[in-house]
Design an enzyme around this catalytic site. Structure first.
Site, mmCIF file in Angstrom:
data_model
loop_
_atom_site.group_PDB
_atom_site.id
_atom_site.type_symbol
_atom_site.label_atom_id
_atom_site.label_comp_id
_atom_site.label_asym_id
_atom_site.label_seq_id
_atom_site.Cartn_x
_atom_site.Cartn_y
_atom_site.Cartn_z
ATOM 1 N N LYS A 151 0.845 -1.201 0.000
ATOM 2 C CA LYS A 151 0.000 0.000 0.000
ATOM 3 C C LYS A 151 0.875 1.244 0.000
ATOM 4 O O LYS A 151 0.927 2.016 0.954
ATOM 5 C CB LYS A 151 -0.943 -0.020 1.202
ATOM 6 C CG LYS A 151 -1.942 -1.169 1.146
ATOM 7 C CD LYS A 151 -2.814 -1.231 2.388
ATOM 8 C CE LYS A 151 -3.773 -2.411 2.319
ATOM 9 N NZ LYS A 151 -4.600 -2.528 3.545
ATOM 10 N N LYS A 183 -4.530 -14.699 -0.956
ATOM 11 C CA LYS A 183 -5.471 -14.035 -0.052
ATOM 12 C C LYS A 183 -6.869 -14.616 -0.227
ATOM 13 O O LYS A 183 -7.081 -15.566 -0.994
ATOM 14 C CB LYS A 183 -5.441 -12.530 -0.301
ATOM 15 C CG LYS A 183 -4.097 -11.908 0.044
ATOM 16 C CD LYS A 183 -4.199 -10.403 0.175
ATOM 17 C CE LYS A 183 -2.926 -9.815 0.725
ATOM 18 N NZ LYS A 183 -3.066 -8.376 1.044
ATOM 19 N N GLU A 218 -3.062 -16.276 3.423
ATOM 20 C CA GLU A 218 -3.843 -15.509 4.400
ATOM 21 C C GLU A 218 -5.060 -16.314 4.824
ATOM 22 O O GLU A 218 -5.740 -16.911 3.985
ATOM 23 C CB GLU A 218 -4.281 -14.189 3.767
ATOM 24 C CG GLU A 218 -5.238 -13.368 4.617
ATOM 25 C CD GLU A 218 -5.854 -12.233 3.812
ATOM 26 O OE1 GLU A 218 -5.288 -11.121 3.848
ATOM 27 O OE2 GLU A 218 -6.892 -12.456 3.144
ATOM 28 N N ASP A 239 -5.350 -12.767 9.505
ATOM 29 C CA ASP A 239 -5.877 -11.462 9.121
ATOM 30 C C ASP A 239 -7.026 -11.041 10.031
ATOM 31 O O ASP A 239 -8.023 -11.749 10.167
ATOM 32 C CB ASP A 239 -6.351 -11.510 7.668
ATOM 33 C CG ASP A 239 -6.772 -10.144 7.155
ATOM 34 O OD1 ASP A 239 -6.035 -9.175 7.376
ATOM 35 O OD2 ASP A 239 -7.846 -10.061 6.526
#
Length: 305
Positions: A151, A183, A218, A239
């Protein structure tokens, strides 16, 4: 370019892992200067004599951790190749409000041309380093590593990742090309929503990888941990787990893979996350929501001849 740097270690007492590649810095600076002055700086060209000289000091208005000294110097040198830049503090070094961080002497038009680009980048990089150092200090002694995420600001990733290292943090994968990180959306496509397929599809994917490629998955529930571990992954990301769930997850993993915690980690919660025993804490806020650190450039024209 003449530069001098201090030998003082950074706030965390660790050496920076890898320097900034000059070609990447040059590409960022050329694009930024082209954006800011596509046809030159008409204000300085109108008001400032072509042979005027100036000395400018990069000064801290607030405390922080420096990152981007060489970027600041390179911006000044790109605008005026004859400029002399002295770096008074080293990247990774903590400073107080009022500290002089760098000094540049050169053509006044060149200093003013580079001013905004140089400040924008060193302010953002130092903000990232400062925020990272705050997180790192809060997990000291736990064994958990603070890392960034993807990010980042498009086009500035190499600078922002370096700034994280200046603050004592570590870097996650640099790009989508560097490691496998499956993910929730990947798993939904792979399994069609059937958790019973999870181990088999992950094993099949891992078998197609080279032996040196890191494989991370994840999970968002305790029930997914065993099926993922059964596939032989290298890292499992928990997560948005609570600290209590993280501790239970770490116990369940039992050293069979590295454990990464992610999801809305803040300065208020990071110590509890680290205390759960995770190996890695990845934090998007290191780069995606920092506010530029208040640094200024104090410019003085040199007396004529």
């Amino acid at each position: 370019m003449t530069t001098t740097t201090q030998d003082t270690p950074g706030l965390t007492g660790v050496e920076l892992a890898g320097s900034l590649p000059a070609a990447a810095v040059d590409a960022v600076l050329r694009a930024a200067l082209l954006e800011d002055a596509p046809y030159g700086d008409i204000t300085s060209q109108t008001l400032i004599p072509a042979d005027a000289r100036a000395t400018a000091v990069l000064a801290a208005r607030v405390p922080g951790v420096l990152s981007g000294g060489e970027v600041f110097a390179a911006a000044m040198k790109l605008a005026d190749p004859a400029a002399v830049v002295e770096l008074l503090m080293a990247d990774g070094e903590a400073f107080e409000a009022g500290a002089a961080l760098a000094r540049v002497t050169g053509n006044a038009r060149g200093v003013l041309l580079a001013e905004r680009v140089a400040l924008n980048l060193v302010q953002r990089m130092s903000a990232i380093a400062t925020r990272t150092a705050e997180f790192v200090a809060l997990v000291a002694g736990t064994g958990a590593r603070i890392t960034d995420t993807r990010k980042t600001t498009p086009g500035l990733r190499v600078l922002e990742r370096y700034a994280v290292r200046c603050g004592g943090g570590a870097n996650h994968r640099f790009s989508l090309s560097d490691a496998v990180l499956a993910k929730d959306n990947h798993l939904a496509v792979l399994t069609g929503g059937d958790p019973a397929k999870l181990t088999a599809v992950l094993r099949g994917a891992k078998a197609r990888l080279g032996h040196t490629t890191h494989f991370e998955v994840e999970v968002d529930s305790m029930e997914q941990i065993e099926p993922v571990l059964a596939a032989g992954v290298d890292t499992i990301m928990l997560d948005n787990f609570s600290p209590e769930e993280l501790a239970a997850g770490v116990e369940l993993v039992g050293g069979r893979a590295r454990v990464e915690a992610s999801g809305n980690v803040s300065l208020a919660t990071v110590a509890g996350v680290a205390a759960a025993g995770v190996d890695i804490i990845s934090i998007g806020a290191l780069t995606h929501s920092v506010t530029a650190l208040d640094l200024g450039l104090d410019v003085e024209l040199e007396p004529a001849g």
